[in-house]
Design a protein around this motif. Sequence first.
Motif, short mmCIF file in Angstrom:
data_model
loop_
_atom_site.label_atom_id
_atom_site.label_comp_id
_atom_site.label_asym_id
_atom_site.label_seq_id
_atom_site.Cartn_x
_atom_site.Cartn_y
_atom_site.Cartn_z
N VAL A 138 7.01 8.77 -3.13
CA VAL A 138 5.77 7.61 -3.26
C VAL A 138 5.76 6.75 -2.16
CG1 VAL A 138 5.25 5.98 -4.92
CG2 VAL A 138 6.40 7.82 -5.85
N GLU A 139 6.65 6.35 -1.50
CA GLU A 139 6.70 5.40 -0.53
C GLU A 139 6.59 6.07 1.23
OE1 GLU A 139 6.11 2.65 -1.70
OE2 GLU A 139 7.13 2.21 -3.31
N VAL B 47 8.75 15.95 -2.19
CA VAL B 47 10.21 15.86 -2.54
C VAL B 47 10.73 17.69 -2.86
CG1 VAL B 47 10.60 13.76 -3.56
CG2 VAL B 47 9.73 15.81 -4.91
N ARG C 94 16.11 21.22 -9.67
CA ARG C 94 15.83 20.66 -8.27
C ARG C 94 17.12 20.76 -7.53
NH1 ARG C 94 11.68 16.82 -7.65
NH2 ARG C 94 9.77 17.88 -8.49
N THR D 166 14.92 10.91 -8.13
CA THR D 166 14.00 9.69 -8.91
C THR D 166 12.70 9.84 -8.30
OG1 THR D 166 14.37 8.33 -7.03
CG2 THR D 166 16.00 8.32 -9.13
N GLU D 167 12.39 10.37 -7.16
CA GLU D 167 11.22 10.90 -6.43
C GLU D 167 10.43 9.72 -5.72
OE1 GLU D 167 8.88 13.01 -9.21
OE2 GLU D 167 9.95 15.05 -8.58
N ALA D 168 11.07 8.54 -5.44
CA ALA D 168 10.97 7.38 -5.15
C ALA D 168 10.33 7.48 -3.86
CB ALA D 168 11.76 6.21 -5.26
N HIS E 197 14.92 13.16 -17.48
CA HIS E 197 15.27 13.15 -16.29
C HIS E 197 16.11 14.60 -15.80
CE1 HIS E 197 15.26 12.30 -11.96
NE2 HIS E 197 16.80 12.13 -11.98
N ARG F 84 11.48 -2.04 -5.62
CA ARG F 84 11.32 -0.25 -5.42
C ARG F 84 11.28 0.55 -6.58
NH1 ARG F 84 16.80 0.57 -2.35
NH2 ARG F 84 17.40 -0.93 -3.90
N LEU G 269 0.93 -1.12 0.14
CA LEU G 269 -0.09 -0.21 0.03
C LEU G 269 0.89 1.34 0.14
CD1 LEU G 269 -2.80 -0.73 2.56
CD2 LEU G 269 -2.82 -1.05 0.02
N LYS G 270 0.60 2.32 -0.69
CA LYS G 270 1.27 3.45 -0.95
C LYS G 270 1.02 4.30 0.65
CE LYS G 270 2.03 3.94 -5.41
NZ LYS G 270 1.83 4.15 -6.97
N ARG H 46 8.95 0.39 -8.63
CA ARG H 46 7.50 0.99 -8.94
C ARG H 46 7.52 2.43 -8.65
NH1 ARG H 46 3.20 -0.32 -4.09
NH2 ARG H 46 4.06 0.95 -2.63
N ALA H 47 8.19 2.94 -7.75
CA ALA H 47 8.00 4.39 -7.35
C ALA H 47 8.71 5.23 -8.27
CB ALA H 47 8.43 4.58 -5.79
N SER H 48 9.55 5.01 -9.31
CA SER H 48 10.21 5.76 -10.04
C SER H 48 10.17 5.58 -11.49
CB SER H 48 11.57 6.26 -9.44
OG SER H 48 12.18 5.05 -9.24
N SER I 299 15.06 7.67 -14.64
CA SER I 299 15.61 8.35 -13.53
C SER I 299 16.54 7.59 -12.90
CB SER I 299 14.70 8.78 -12.76
OG SER I 299 13.94 7.96 -11.97
#
Lengths: 250, 222
Positions: free
Chosen positions: A222-223, A230, B181, A217-219, B174, B96, A78-79, B98-100, B104
């Motif tokens: 998300v998590e 970010v 940023r 990467t902005e992961a 990217h 992991r 789940l996020k 899935r989030a990026s 990138s």
Amino acid sequence: MDIVLKIWRQKDQDSTGKLETYTLEEVNPDMSFLEMLDTLNHNLVKQGERAIEFDHDCREGICGQCGMMIDGIAHGPLKHTTTCQLHMRSFCDGQTIQIEPFRAEAFPVIRDLKVDRSAFDRIIASGGYVSVDTGQAPEANSIPIAHHDAEAAFDAAVCIGCGACVASCKNASASLFTAAKISQMTRLPQGREEAGTRVTRMVRQMESEDFGHCTNTEACEVECPQAISVLHIARMNYEYNRAGIFFNKA
Amino acid sequence: MWFVKNMITRKNLMALTGLFLAFFLIIHLLGNLQLLLPDEVAREQYNWYSHLLAGNIVIEIIAIVLYACILLHLADAIYLTIRGRKVSGNYRLDKRARASTWYSRNMMFLGAVIFAFLVIHFKDFWYQYKFGTLPLDEKGHKDLYTLVVTAFGQLWYVIVYIIAIIALGYHMLHGVFSAHRTLGLYHPVYNRIVRTAGVVFSVAMTFGYAVIPIVIYIKQPL
């Protein structure tokens, strides 16, 4: 529901761990993930085996203790959820679930799923505070603060320090954590005063703790259980560069 | 390089050199679009343009800055990638991703593809022009046009170019917004603008650079 669990077992920091397989029957889908682990531990203790160690505290999603990698994702599928707020109904009957500790050079495994996140504490101690004279509490409304500034500071302050950002980052960067802590104070007039010193000290501490760099990467956002933006990282970079350019490092 | 230990400073260097290289791409593309003019005009004009650039002291200085940027960008990337690998965890089961976005996470790989391409690009055109013996055209300028057109007459060469240009496109998709940023652009409105501008820029550059070899290949007499 019946489930198969592959769980990382590691005796201590120096030993090499390995995945071990356990089966758990008649799991209630309304159990939280941690309650499921409690049930497994109950069975293990009854069989005379060592219980699986994992961090937990409030079990209501606000303390940031219960971090683990569930099926390759921080805090599970789940996020924006902590492990304690994840329930077994998010999994299927008969599913194999793999659980590993958060892994990063800066987060050494203490035992099983428990990691040492004291590097975060040292980052806070290096500058994550506002210096005020002690004495009587000042009048709360003597410094006017715009509503949107207070809200923006609070958006950063909701960070619970769980470490999912580090675990989810391909470089194990603690930028989101550090940036959130910097932002929450820098957005307020009381914290603005020491912004340059604070950001310099906290960034230096973060880097000395063997966290990696941020590649945007902005992961992490998300998590993150709190969905911290970010953009706080960009603000940290801005504050850091500004302190460097204007020699405002103190 | 070795004395900069701080990672935000290193990332600043990465961002600034990257943005300069991206800016250079615009100039380089505009100059090379002259290759698409009608055959005879293109030959004369392109050779004249190359001659103009080669003999200009300002261009020489900019070229040195450009080579320095490529090397600094590369050295920084290698250092940061190695450090990132060293400090990050190795999961037995890792989802992991899935989030990026994939590009990138693979900037170093895309960068390596671009660097390999640059070696070919420099060897075949830059080195030939500077140190090789090229025939002269009617105006007495080195005939770089014919060299380029002959190279793009080969299908495999065009394919190598297209692959490299696509890698470059994703790298910038990217890179452009990430650089802003890193340099500290935190306002959500400006971030949205930069993100959109970055996509438009990357797509335009990819399309612009891909068109040149494709058109030359198609236009060649059979």
